[in-house]
Design a protein around this motif. Structure first.
Motif, PDB file in Angstrom:
ATOM      1  N   UNK A  87     -14.156  12.173 -50.866  1.00 36.30           N
ATOM      2  CA  UNK A  87     -13.122  13.199 -50.962  1.00 36.30           C
ATOM      3  C   UNK A  87     -13.663  14.553 -50.512  1.00 36.30           C
ATOM      4  N   UNK A  88     -14.916  14.845 -50.863  1.00 32.81           N
ATOM      5  CA  UNK A  88     -15.528  16.092 -50.405  1.00 32.81           C
ATOM      6  C   UNK A  88     -15.660  16.096 -48.882  1.00 32.81           C
ATOM      7  N   UNK A  89     -16.107  14.971 -48.324  1.00 30.75           N
ATOM      8  CA  UNK A  89     -16.321  14.876 -46.873  1.00 30.75           C
ATOM      9  C   UNK A  89     -15.028  14.953 -46.087  1.00 30.75           C
ATOM     10  N   UNK A  96     -18.558   5.988 -44.480  1.00 32.46           N
ATOM     11  CA  UNK A  96     -19.729   6.468 -43.748  1.00 32.46           C
ATOM     12  C   UNK A  96     -19.385   6.661 -42.269  1.00 32.46           C
ATOM     13  N   UNK A  97     -18.620   5.748 -41.718  1.00 30.42           N
ATOM     14  CA  UNK A  97     -18.204   5.878 -40.315  1.00 30.42           C
ATOM     15  C   UNK A  97     -17.290   7.088 -40.126  1.00 30.42           C
ATOM     16  N   UNK A  98     -16.386   7.307 -41.062  1.00 31.39           N
ATOM     17  CA  UNK A  98     -15.511   8.474 -40.990  1.00 31.39           C
ATOM     18  C   UNK A  98     -16.335   9.759 -41.047  1.00 31.39           C
ATOM     19  N   UNK A  99     -17.335   9.790 -41.925  1.00 35.59           N
ATOM     20  CA  UNK A  99     -18.183  10.969 -42.039  1.00 35.59           C
ATOM     21  C   UNK A  99     -18.907  11.251 -40.721  1.00 35.59           C
ATOM     22  N   UNK A 100     -19.385  10.201 -40.056  1.00 29.12           N
ATOM     23  CA  UNK A 100     -20.056  10.388 -38.772  1.00 29.12           C
ATOM     24  C   UNK A 100     -19.086  10.920 -37.721  1.00 29.12           C
TER      25      UNK A 100
END
Length: 239
Positions: free
Chosen positions: A26-28, A222-226
């Motif tokens: 949620x933070x990312x 993790x993929x979304x964050x990248x």
């Protein structure tokens, strides 16, 4: 000294992991805008598209916007999982049904020896990743805690609005978390407690299904964050 916040029971460990991932995700995802949400970093991405513009053979969704999905196959990265399914006694016909492929394709995978060729998979947008997660968790809730009637692929009305997509997703995730928090020890060990029709959930104890759901959330977030990092780097490079 014992930490009262740390649970070591089986369900507690999985719930704590889930909660940690949800909080970080949620933070990312704060500040996600529509352009970034739909950004296609390379040609040939999978995303969400208007029904009239869909190009993948199995794109799905109940409304105007569909989630891209290609032809069914067993990726090379899953060959070992198929071998485990067969070794555990699952019939070739059932494996083929679960993967939506022919019996011949399963037999080909089981007969494979030596190293496998790396998978060639499409790059996906943030909209696709979030939509895929939403679809999976909506389907798992419906076919575990709901009425088990609606096709999971018809449960999520995909949207080009990042804000709306996130609001709907977090609402679903909260409902999911509340339901999972009430699962009993007996239910954790019950084979078929989840009847989610895509995958092996009906044939697995529910604790294994929960483990897989956590993994799904972790790796897609993790993929979304990248993708968010790449978007920001692209923006900075352009000044």
């Amino acid at each position: 000294m014992e930490n009262d916040r740390v649970r070591t029971d089986r369900l507690g460990v999985l719930l704590d992991q889930f909660d940690c991932v949800r909080e970080r995700a949620q933070v990312r995802l704060e500040g996600l805008g529509d352009e970034e949400y739909l950004w296609e970093p390379v040609p040939g991405c999978w995303s969400i598209r208007r029904r009239s513009e869909a190009v993948t053979p199995r794109a799905y969704g109940p409304g105007e916007w569909l989630l891209d999905q290609g032809a069914p196959d067993i990726p090379a990265g899953e060959y070992a999982e198929v071998a485990r399914q067969a070794a555990d006694g699952m019939s070739v016909a059932k494996i083929a049904e679960d993967w939506s492929v022919s019996v011949e394709r399963v037999e080909e995978v089981l007969a494979h020896t030596g190293p496998v060729e790396p998978d060639t998979t499409p790059i996906t947008t943030i909209a696709w990743r979030l939509g895929h997660l939403h679809s999976c968790f909506a389907g798992e809730w419906e076919w575990t805690f709901g009425e088990r009637r609606t096709d999971p692929k018809q449960l999520v009305d995909f949207t080009p609005s990042a804000t709306l997509a996130l609001d709907r997703f977090w609402s679903l995730i909260d409902r999911w978390r509340e339901a999972v928090g009430k699962v009993t020890e007996e239910q954790l060990d019950t084979v078929g407690f989840s009847q989610y029709p895509y995958g092996s959930a009906p044939d697995d104890p529910y604790i294994s299904v929960l483990w897989g759901s956590n993994l799904e959330l972790i790796h897609h977030m993790a993929e979304i964050a990248l993708l968010r990092d790449l978007w920001q780097a692209r923006f900075n490079a352009r000044g």
